[in-house]
Design a protein around this motif. Structure first.
Motif, short mmCIF file in Angstrom:
data_model
loop_
_atom_site.label_atom_id
_atom_site.label_comp_id
_atom_site.label_asym_id
_atom_site.label_seq_id
_atom_site.Cartn_x
_atom_site.Cartn_y
_atom_site.Cartn_z
N LEU A 218 114.48 -22.99 98.53
CA LEU A 218 113.36 -22.24 99.13
C LEU A 218 112.64 -21.38 98.11
O LEU A 218 111.42 -21.26 98.15
N LEU A 219 113.42 -20.81 97.18
CA LEU A 219 112.80 -19.99 96.13
C LEU A 219 111.89 -20.87 95.27
O LEU A 219 110.73 -20.52 95.00
N LEU A 220 112.40 -22.05 94.86
CA LEU A 220 111.59 -22.95 94.04
C LEU A 220 110.38 -23.47 94.83
O LEU A 220 109.30 -23.64 94.28
N ALA A 221 110.58 -23.70 96.14
CA ALA A 221 109.47 -24.18 96.97
C ALA A 221 108.32 -23.17 96.96
O ALA A 221 107.15 -23.53 96.83
N LEU A 222 108.69 -21.88 97.05
CA LEU A 222 107.65 -20.83 97.03
C LEU A 222 106.99 -20.78 95.65
O LEU A 222 105.75 -20.72 95.55
N ILE A 223 107.81 -20.87 94.60
CA ILE A 223 107.26 -20.81 93.24
C ILE A 223 106.30 -21.97 92.99
O ILE A 223 105.18 -21.77 92.53
N VAL A 224 106.72 -23.21 93.32
CA VAL A 224 105.84 -24.34 93.00
C VAL A 224 104.56 -24.34 93.84
O VAL A 224 103.51 -24.77 93.37
N THR A 225 104.66 -23.84 95.07
CA THR A 225 103.45 -23.82 95.90
C THR A 225 102.41 -22.90 95.27
O THR A 225 101.24 -23.27 95.14
N LEU A 226 102.84 -21.71 94.82
CA LEU A 226 101.88 -20.77 94.22
C LEU A 226 101.49 -21.22 92.81
O LEU A 226 100.31 -21.20 92.44
N ALA A 227 102.49 -21.66 92.04
CA ALA A 227 102.21 -22.04 90.65
C ALA A 227 101.30 -23.27 90.59
O ALA A 227 100.40 -23.34 89.75
N GLY A 228 101.51 -24.23 91.49
CA GLY A 228 100.69 -25.45 91.50
C GLY A 228 99.23 -25.12 91.69
O GLY A 228 98.35 -25.68 91.02
N LEU A 229 98.95 -24.18 92.57
CA LEU A 229 97.55 -23.79 92.81
C LEU A 229 96.98 -23.12 91.57
O LEU A 229 95.87 -23.43 91.13
N ALA A 230 97.76 -22.21 90.97
CA ALA A 230 97.27 -21.49 89.79
C ALA A 230 96.97 -22.47 88.65
O ALA A 230 95.97 -22.32 87.95
N GLN A 231 97.80 -23.51 88.51
CA GLN A 231 97.62 -24.46 87.41
C GLN A 231 96.30 -25.21 87.52
O GLN A 231 95.74 -25.64 86.53
N LEU A 232 95.83 -25.41 88.75
CA LEU A 232 94.64 -26.25 88.94
C LEU A 232 93.34 -25.46 88.96
O LEU A 232 92.27 -26.05 89.07
N VAL A 233 93.43 -24.14 88.84
CA VAL A 233 92.18 -23.35 88.83
C VAL A 233 91.65 -23.32 87.39
O VAL A 233 92.29 -22.75 86.49
N PRO A 234 90.47 -23.95 87.13
CA PRO A 234 89.97 -24.06 85.75
C PRO A 234 89.80 -22.70 85.08
O PRO A 234 90.06 -22.56 83.88
N ALA A 235 89.38 -21.67 85.84
CA ALA A 235 89.12 -20.36 85.24
C ALA A 235 90.41 -19.80 84.61
O ALA A 235 90.35 -19.20 83.53
N ILE A 236 91.55 -20.01 85.26
CA ILE A 236 92.82 -19.49 84.71
C ILE A 236 93.17 -20.25 83.42
O ILE A 236 93.58 -19.65 82.43
N ARG A 237 92.97 -21.57 83.47
CA ARG A 237 93.27 -22.38 82.27
C ARG A 237 92.44 -21.93 81.09
O ARG A 237 92.93 -21.84 79.97
N ARG A 238 91.15 -21.64 81.36
CA ARG A 238 90.25 -21.25 80.26
C ARG A 238 90.56 -19.85 79.77
O ARG A 238 90.67 -19.60 78.57
N ALA A 239 90.74 -18.91 80.71
CA ALA A 239 90.89 -17.49 80.33
C ALA A 239 92.28 -17.21 79.74
O ALA A 239 92.41 -16.36 78.87
N ALA A 240 93.29 -17.91 80.21
CA ALA A 240 94.65 -17.59 79.77
C ALA A 240 95.46 -18.86 79.54
O ALA A 240 96.35 -19.20 80.32
N PRO A 241 95.17 -19.58 78.45
CA PRO A 241 95.88 -20.84 78.21
C PRO A 241 97.40 -20.66 78.07
O PRO A 241 98.17 -21.55 78.45
N ARG A 242 97.82 -19.49 77.55
CA ARG A 242 99.27 -19.26 77.43
C ARG A 242 99.93 -19.19 78.81
O ARG A 242 101.03 -19.69 79.02
N VAL A 243 99.22 -18.53 79.75
CA VAL A 243 99.74 -18.44 81.13
C VAL A 243 99.86 -19.86 81.70
O VAL A 243 100.86 -20.21 82.33
N HIS A 244 98.83 -20.69 81.43
CA HIS A 244 98.86 -22.07 81.92
C HIS A 244 100.08 -22.82 81.36
O HIS A 244 100.76 -23.54 82.09
N ARG A 245 100.34 -22.61 80.06
CA ARG A 245 101.47 -23.33 79.44
C ARG A 245 102.80 -22.87 80.04
O ARG A 245 103.66 -23.68 80.37
N TRP A 246 102.95 -21.55 80.20
CA TRP A 246 104.23 -21.05 80.72
C TRP A 246 104.43 -21.40 82.20
O TRP A 246 105.52 -21.80 82.61
#
Ligand code: HEM
Length: 277
Positions: A84-112
């Motif tokens: 359940l913990l991983l389910a919550l993490i992947v649901t939020l992280a998956g969305l963050a990974q696909l937002v182009p603004a986050i990828r552009r502004a913080a590539p290190r965050v995207h990698r981690w």
């Protein structure tokens, strides 16, 4: 001669770029609707399981899951807790990974976040196999096989997405990351599909609600993985195509799927998630 070529090419190119725009807009609309639905799912997981765990009220877990928290079953309890913990993490992280603004502004965050997402994909795949085949879960063998297909694809696609990220082949990485996102959300699609079906029929059709088995559920457990992957493939092919009609057709299919997804989200929110909180 050159005027003639321009005259014939320009409308074609204009039509192609309008079609490409329509396809991009359809894809974005689907993602916005899906993101809203996944945020509701994440909120449900945090509010139901997270809050009751913080209170030490494990009995609440058994209101939804037949084998949620069993006194004395330490391995099983840890496995469902981590799941359940991983389910919550992947649901939020998956969305963050696909937002182009986050990828552009913080590539290190995207990698981690990407590393955490891929490690979680492994954790969910192997952990859920334990929960299903060893600890035991609702559904029959056909459904377990469908879920196992989901877990195998989760691991395989995670490895391919990671390899392309490491070799800096970003076009291929993007494609495989999107496939990973779809497969990871298989169980979420299952819930949407089930509630949409129940909303349409107003009663269980094609399955027995008591045993949670039947042909419709067997179909749904395979469809949860294969239909989103097929829709994504249609989107990729239409993007690559230089035939405007193909782009328009894919855009129309994705527009319909956006409405279907929205219907499933409303159904799952009203019929599954809200009543449990
Ligand atoms: C191959 C993939 C997966 C399999 C086979 C699987 C299997 C399971 C099993 C066996 C349970 C316990 C059910 C019970 O004891 O009654 C469970 C619960 C749960 N799983 Fe998974 N799971 C998978 C992936 C995921 C993913 C990716 C998510 C979310 C992103 C997720 C979210 C949940 C939630 C929220 C529950 C609690 C039941 C509920 O409140 O709906 N699972 N899963």
């Amino acid at each position: 001669m050159s005027t003639l070529t321009e005259a014939t090419l320009l409308p074609r190119n204009a039509n192609l770029s309008t079609a490409a725009n329509a396809l991009a807009r359809a894809g974005q609309s689907w993602f916005i609707v899906a993101a809203a639905g996944q945020l509701i799912f994440a909120w449900y997981m945090a509010a139901l399981y997270g809050m009751s765990a913080l209170r030490g009220d494990w009995a609440t877990w058994n209101k939804v899951m037949p084998r949620g928290w069993n006194e004395g079953d330490t391995v099983g309890n840890v496995a469902i807790f981590v799941h359940l913990l991983l389910a919550l993490i992947v649901t939020l992280a998956g969305l963050a990974q696909l937002v182009p603004a986050i990828r552009r502004a913080a590539p290190r965050v995207h990698r981690w976040t990407g590393r955490i997402y891929i490690a979680s994909a492994f954790g969910i795949a192997f952990g859920s196999m334990y929960l299903m085949w060893v600890r035991g879960a609702v559904g029959d063998v056909s459904q377990h096989i469908g879920s196992t297909l989901n877990a195998i694809l989760l691991v395989a696609i995670a490895v391919v997405a990671l390899r392309h990220a490491r070799s800096r082949d970003l076009a291929l990485h993007r494609q495989w990351a999107l496939r990973l996102f779809m497969v990871m959300n298989g169980v979420w699609f299952f819930r949407l599909g089930l509630l949409l079906w129940l909303m349409i029929h107003q009663q269980p059709v094609g399955f027995d609600a008591k045993t949670f088995t039947g042909p419709f559920l067997t179909f749904l457990v395979f469809a949860q993985t294969l239909v989103p992957l097929a829709a994504l493939e249609l989107y990729f092919r239409a993007q690559r195509s230089d035939v405007a009609r193909r782009k328009w057709m894919a855009a129309a299919v994705i527009a319909v799927l956006t409405v279907v997804t929205a219907g499933g989200i409303v159904g799952a929110t009203m019929g599954l998630w809200l009543p449990r909180l």
